[in-house]
Design an enzyme around this catalytic site. Structure first.
Site, PDB file in Angstrom:
ATOM      1  N   GLY A 250       0.820  -1.212   0.000  1.00  0.00           N
ATOM      2  CA  GLY A 250       0.000   0.000   0.000  1.00  0.00           C
ATOM      3  C   GLY A 250       0.854   1.262   0.000  1.00  0.00           C
ATOM      4  O   GLY A 250       0.572   2.225  -0.731  1.00  0.00           O
ATOM      5  N   ASP A 251       1.902   1.262   0.812  1.00  0.00           N
ATOM      6  CA  ASP A 251       2.801   2.424   0.869  1.00  0.00           C
ATOM      7  C   ASP A 251       3.482   2.613  -0.493  1.00  0.00           C
ATOM      8  O   ASP A 251       3.666   3.733  -0.967  1.00  0.00           O
ATOM      9  CB  ASP A 251       3.881   2.222   1.944  1.00  0.00           C
TER      10      ASP A 251
END
Ligand SMILES: Nc1ncnc2c1ncn2[C@@H]1O[C@H](COP(=O)(O)OP(=O)(O)OP(=O)(O)O)[C@@H](O)[C@H]1O
Ligand SMILES: [Mg+2]
Length: 304
Positions: A250-251
């Site tokens: 996600g990052d």
């Protein structure tokens, strides 16, 4: 300049044991350490694309100094505020047949420490970009992200927020440039379970109506979607590949979106670069690197 904020960075210790037996002395066959935290992950992936950033946040003690050293070693400007007491947390990941995690608490951050952070934020200039990623430690007022956005309002600074629940909802009317919930986080906000991309669109739209300029929703192995401020909607399954470790996907997607956007200010490019950067991290032990993203983009007839 691009700034990332990591309120509670960690020193991640990944110990591999061939077979983990609870209650016994286990010996490692492999050990690695790296700096952890969502903002730091975003900085690392941006660096892998060739973008410099400054890592903001708080560190403490010997672990804090090691986090700073590792961040600098990764080519990121370390701009953490050192706290007088406590130590930055150590997150232990025990890899055996299963993965077991023990995550530390982190140091207490006081109101006067927060004012030092605001002093730093006051130096941001028009055109700068700030990424607020992750949760807020228990010792800090949970209105921090809104307060930061209020303080920076009207100064031409674009802010990306990767947070959940109220932390996310409370920043929407401040007009974040990008928010990136996953489908579970998006569903949780509305008390529903969301599976495919199509189910997510109306809920993502609600967040956009509340003020988020761009809403990207990630769906893990199902890919992602983007509602862009232009009204364009992009949605795709992920590129094909073998899942290795999806931690930080996600990052990576947030960093990839930004790297893709900064290229040509084009949201289609931002979407596919974000999608493939998330997958590149999921398909390797480490965070995405540019050549890996480029190889995955070619599956869509695109390149970085
Ligand atoms: N199993 C997978 N196969 C292919 N791509 C994946 C996989 N898992 C994640 N990705 C890619 O990474 C993106 C982000 O993943 P995910 O939805 O898991 O983010 P997240 O839940 O926010 O993760 P994080 O743990 O970093 O917060 C996805 O949209 C997808 O492009
Ligand atoms: Mg996430």
């Amino acid at each position: 300049m691009i700034y990332t904020l990591t309120m509670n960075p960690s020193l991640d210790y990944i110990a591999t044991v061939d077979r983990f037996v609870p209650g016994m002395t286990n010996r490692t066959s492999k050990e690695i350490m790296y700096p952890g935290g969502k903002g730091i992950n975003v900085s690392i992936v941006l660096k892998n694309f060739g973008y410099d950033s400054r890592a903001l946040g708080f560190t403490a003690g010997f672990t804090g100094r090691e986090i700073e050293r590792l961040v600098k070693e990764a080519g990121i400007v370390s701009d953490f505020i050192p706290l007088e007491n406590g130590i930055s947390r150590i997150n232990v990941k025990l890899r055996g047949e299963q993965e077991t995690e023990v995550n530390g608490m982190g140091p207490v951050i006081s109101v006067s420490d927060i004012s030092l952070l605001f002093d730093k934020l006051d130096t941001l200039a028009s055109g700068d970009i700030l990424i607020l990623a992750g949760s807020i430690p228990a010792s800090v007022d949970d209105h921090l992200y809104e307060d930061i956005m209020d303080r920076l309002k009207g100064r031409g600074i674009r802010i990306l927020v990767d947070a959940t629940k109220d932390l996310l909802m409370n920043v929407l009317d401040k007009g974040p440039f990008l928010i990136k919930p996953n489908n579970h986080e998006l569903g949780e906000i509305f008390g529903v379970t969301l599976k495919g991309a199509e189910e997510c669109v109306p809920y993502a739209k609600k967040l956009q109506e509340k003020g988020a300029k761009n809403v990207m929703v990630s769906l893990g192995g199902e890919g992602g979607l983007l509602l862009a401020e232009t009204g364009e909607v992009f949605s795709s399954p992920p590129p094909k590949g073998k899942l290795v470790n999806s931690v930080g996907a996600g990052d990576s997607m947030v960093a990839g979106f930004l790297a893709g956007y900064l290229h040509n200010n084009d949201y289609e490019e931002a979407f596919y670069t974000g999608l493939c950067t998330g997958s590149a991290s999921a398909f390797s032990e480490e965070l995405a690197r540019k050549h890996e993203v480029d190889a995955l983009l070619s599956q869509f007839g695109k390149s970085y």
